[in-house]
Motif scaffolding. Structure first.
Motif, PDB file in Angstrom:
ATOM      1  N   LYS A  59      52.791  30.492  43.548  1.00  0.00           N
ATOM      2  CA  LYS A  59      52.289  30.391  44.927  1.00  0.00           C
ATOM      3  C   LYS A  59      51.554  31.663  45.340  1.00  0.00           C
ATOM      4  O   LYS A  59      50.487  31.611  45.971  1.00  0.00           O
ATOM      5  CB  LYS A  59      53.456  30.137  45.884  1.00  0.00           C
ATOM      6  CG  LYS A  59      54.074  28.753  45.780  1.00  0.00           C
ATOM      7  CD  LYS A  59      55.292  28.639  46.705  1.00  0.00           C
ATOM      8  CE  LYS A  59      55.990  27.301  46.552  1.00  0.00           C
ATOM      9  NZ  LYS A  59      57.227  27.218  47.388  1.00  0.00           N
ATOM     10  N   ILE A  78      48.037  31.937  43.422  1.00  0.00           N
ATOM     11  CA  ILE A  78      47.004  30.904  43.571  1.00  0.00           C
ATOM     12  C   ILE A  78      45.751  31.425  44.280  1.00  0.00           C
ATOM     13  O   ILE A  78      44.622  31.182  43.817  1.00  0.00           O
ATOM     14  CB  ILE A  78      47.583  29.650  44.265  1.00  0.00           C
ATOM     15  CG1 ILE A  78      48.313  28.788  43.221  1.00  0.00           C
ATOM     16  CG2 ILE A  78      46.488  28.828  44.942  1.00  0.00           C
ATOM     17  CD1 ILE A  78      48.926  27.512  43.759  1.00  0.00           C
ATOM     18  N   LYS A 101      42.012  31.529  42.542  1.00  0.00           N
ATOM     19  CA  LYS A 101      40.798  30.983  43.159  1.00  0.00           C
ATOM     20  C   LYS A 101      39.683  32.023  43.250  1.00  0.00           C
ATOM     21  O   LYS A 101      38.494  31.703  43.081  1.00  0.00           O
ATOM     22  CB  LYS A 101      41.122  30.454  44.557  1.00  0.00           C
ATOM     23  CG  LYS A 101      41.959  29.180  44.561  1.00  0.00           C
ATOM     24  CD  LYS A 101      42.232  28.727  45.991  1.00  0.00           C
ATOM     25  CE  LYS A 101      42.990  27.414  46.035  1.00  0.00           C
ATOM     26  NZ  LYS A 101      43.260  26.974  47.434  1.00  0.00           N
ATOM     27  N   ILE A 140      54.295  22.570  44.409  1.00  0.00           N
ATOM     28  CA  ILE A 140      53.057  23.314  44.701  1.00  0.00           C
ATOM     29  C   ILE A 140      51.872  22.384  44.421  1.00  0.00           C
ATOM     30  O   ILE A 140      51.203  22.511  43.381  1.00  0.00           O
ATOM     31  CB  ILE A 140      52.958  24.590  43.844  1.00  0.00           C
ATOM     32  CG1 ILE A 140      54.307  25.336  43.787  1.00  0.00           C
ATOM     33  CG2 ILE A 140      51.874  25.529  44.359  1.00  0.00           C
ATOM     34  CD1 ILE A 140      54.350  26.455  42.789  1.00  0.00           C
ATOM     35  N   GLU A 145      48.954  22.308  45.298  1.00  0.00           N
ATOM     36  CA  GLU A 145      47.689  23.003  45.107  1.00  0.00           C
ATOM     37  C   GLU A 145      47.428  23.347  43.641  1.00  0.00           C
ATOM     38  O   GLU A 145      46.279  23.567  43.229  1.00  0.00           O
ATOM     39  CB  GLU A 145      47.684  24.280  45.960  1.00  0.00           C
ATOM     40  CG  GLU A 145      46.313  24.786  46.340  1.00  0.00           C
ATOM     41  CD  GLU A 145      46.374  25.937  47.330  1.00  0.00           C
ATOM     42  OE1 GLU A 145      45.316  26.453  47.695  1.00  0.00           O
ATOM     43  OE2 GLU A 145      47.498  26.322  47.726  1.00  0.00           O
ATOM     44  N   LYS A 184      47.650  21.380  41.118  1.00  0.00           N
ATOM     45  CA  LYS A 184      47.069  20.271  40.366  1.00  0.00           C
ATOM     46  C   LYS A 184      45.568  20.434  40.186  1.00  0.00           C
ATOM     47  O   LYS A 184      45.031  20.290  39.071  1.00  0.00           O
ATOM     48  CB  LYS A 184      47.371  18.959  41.089  1.00  0.00           C
ATOM     49  CG  LYS A 184      46.985  17.708  40.313  1.00  0.00           C
ATOM     50  CD  LYS A 184      47.872  17.504  39.103  1.00  0.00           C
ATOM     51  CE  LYS A 184      47.538  16.198  38.399  1.00  0.00           C
ATOM     52  NZ  LYS A 184      48.341  16.022  37.166  1.00  0.00           N
ATOM     53  N   GLY A 185      44.859  20.748  41.276  1.00  0.00           N
ATOM     54  CA  GLY A 185      43.407  20.860  41.195  1.00  0.00           C
ATOM     55  C   GLY A 185      42.919  22.068  40.429  1.00  0.00           C
ATOM     56  O   GLY A 185      41.750  22.108  40.013  1.00  0.00           O
TER      57      GLY A 185
END
Length: 500
Positions: free
Chosen positions: A317, A320, A324, A348, A350, A352-353
């Motif tokens: 977390k 991330i 990005k 979490i 987020e 996955k993408g």
């Protein structure tokens, strides 16, 4: 034959403790049978997963359909023991640690021209040996999971792992139980050296009459749990030597008779040939990526017990946003526990993408690991790794380690590997010495015992200009002193016993 439960390195066990050890063996024999008169057949096959890379052959004992490593879909060639160059790596699956050490020994042996045989005493399902080990493994796994509960960890788990396993009386019971494990060696040539990467394969080998046995001790907190009298004991750290030599604290405050000098040898860390031989190149690549501002690659190794999932979830977390922005990249190896990956994705979303799933495709993993070593290629995003087979699940971390910048792990067997390390909270107090040793030799952090300190250290790796570089330089220096040559030396000792 000497009763190794009654007298341990000249130290006599009190009658009450000895009788308890005898009762323990009787209890297991009653529950799982006594197969001491069974003549189990032995079959040798090339290991389908690490046979090519590490030259490993499996030793299958008993009914093939009852062997965990037997694949009936393969038309495997039956092999014969090489009694001249063969070396047995005796192990059990208890988490990933003992398998990983076994792979290091096998890798070193293969590089030295020997033939490593994989003998997993926890894979022969019909035998009393495997049933006894499986029962104890289940208890240990349960304890690991329950260690998340603070009161249980404080009152039961840490004291057991730190002082309970330390006692000579514990070794007395283990030795008696190991007598039930000896039959799996019956049809194995007695003059092939055995390296046990857990004490039970070493103890069982001695009880079975194997002539040349090395007991490769994994931990550097001296515990009687790891004693296998009759074998040569090897240790990875100098700071553990005296504690083992005088059996320090293993009978409370009593002064014990010492181990003979030739029963204990310091070797250095048990590390795979592929990792040791590439230390300079891999460390240079890490320092170059840091200098060039490339995404810092964190390798997270997550076990199946789930004792530390919340720590890894917090790290992911936190990272991330940096993934990005191109400041960080993640390798997440969940071993053979896909449920752990699914739980992380559920917690979490987020992830996955941002994630590429490298699932159960060994050739694709090898291609990814090789390409990640190319200095012209950047690694971005999150990469998840899961393999159904235990060999691939464990060795996956080894392949990824070379191109990783920071290994995030609890301070267990991975504490000794030549890669910069961020240590999260231990599982069992004995593990804390792995982090202490790593910090002393300069290739890892202190143990971060809570999430805030773990996050702080994660940020330091990214933001500080010298932390990673200092560890890389120390790893290169450590290599020059032979610190990471333990696996080669263990093989030399084992083969030397035979050739002496």
């Amino acid at each position: 034959m000497q009763d190794r439960s009654k007298v341990i390195f000249g130290n006599e066990i009190k009658d009450g403790a000895y009788k308890k050890a005898v009762r323990s063996k009787k209890k297991y024999a009653k529950k799982y049978g006594d197969d001491s008169q069974v003549n189990y057949p032995v079959v040798i096959e090339k290991n389908a997963y690490i046979g090519d890379s590490l030259g490993v052959n499996n030793i299958l004992v008993g009914d093939l359909d009852q062997n965990a490593h037997y694949d009936p879909t393969r038309n495997a060639e039956r092999l014969e023991f090489d009694t001249q160059k063969g070396i047995i790596v005796g192990n059990i699956r208890m988490g990933f640690g003992h398998y990983r050490i076994s792979m290091a020994i096998a890798s070193a042996a293969h590089s030295m021209g020997y033939v490593p045989y994989w003998m997993d005493l926890n894979s022969y399902k019909e035998t009393t040996c495997t049933k006894v080990i499986g029962a104890q493994n289940d208890l240990y796994s349960l304890g690991s999971r329950l260690s998340k509960i603070g009161l249980f960890n404080k009152l039961v788990w840490e004291p057991m792992n730190y002082e309970g396993f330390r006692a000579l009386t514990y070794n007395s019971s283990d030795q008696k139980n190991a007598e039930l494990m000896a039959p799996v060696y019956r049809n194995v040539p007695k003059d092939i050296p055995v390296v046990g990467t857990h004490v039970w394969p070493a103890q069982a080998a001695i009880h079975a009459g194997m002539k040349y046995v090395v007991n490769a001790i994994p931990d550097n907190w001296p515990m009687a749990l790891h004693l296998s009298e009759g074998s040569v004991h090897t240790i990875q750290c100098h700071n553990a030597y005296m504690g083992y030599r005088i059996l320090n604290g293993m009978n409370k405050k009593h002064v014990n008779k010492a181990m003979p000098g030739d029963a204990l040898i310091y070797t250095g860390h048990y590390i795979d040939h592929e990792l040791v031989s590439n230390i300079e190149a891999d460390c240079k690549a890490r320092m170059d990526r840091k200098k060039d501002g490339k995404p810092m690659r964190f390798l997270l190794t997550i076990g199946g017990a789930g004792a530390q999932k919340e720590i890894f979830a917090a790290i992911i977390k936190h990272l991330i946003p940096l993934v990005k922005s191109g400041k960080a990249a993640l390798y997440v190896n969940v071993g053979d526990y896909k449920n752990v990956w699914d739980a992380l994705i559920g917690e979490i979303p987020e992830m996955k993408g941002l994630s590429t799933e490298h699932f159960d495709n060994w050739s694709e993993l090898v291609e990814f690991a090789d390409s990640a070593l190319d200095p012209a290629k950047d690694v971005t995003g999150i990469h998840g790794f899961w393999h159904k087979n235990i060999f691939e699940a464990v060795y996956c971390t080894n392949l990824l380690m070379r191109s990783a910048d920071v290994l995030v792990t609890k301070p267990s067997e991975l504490a000794f590997y030549p890669v910069p390390k961020l240590f999260i909270k231990r599982v069992g107090k004995h593990e804390m010495w792995g982090a202490i040793h790593s910090a002393e030799v300069g290739d890892g952090t202190l143990e971060c015992r809570d999430i805030p300190h773990t996050i702080q250290m994660t940020d330091m790796f990214i933001e500080d200009d010298e932390l990673l570089n200092d560890m890389c330089k120390n790893i290169i220096t450590n290599k020059s002193t032979g610190l990471y040559d333990g696996a080669y030396k263990v093989v030399e000792i084992a083969m030397g016993l035979k050739n002496k």
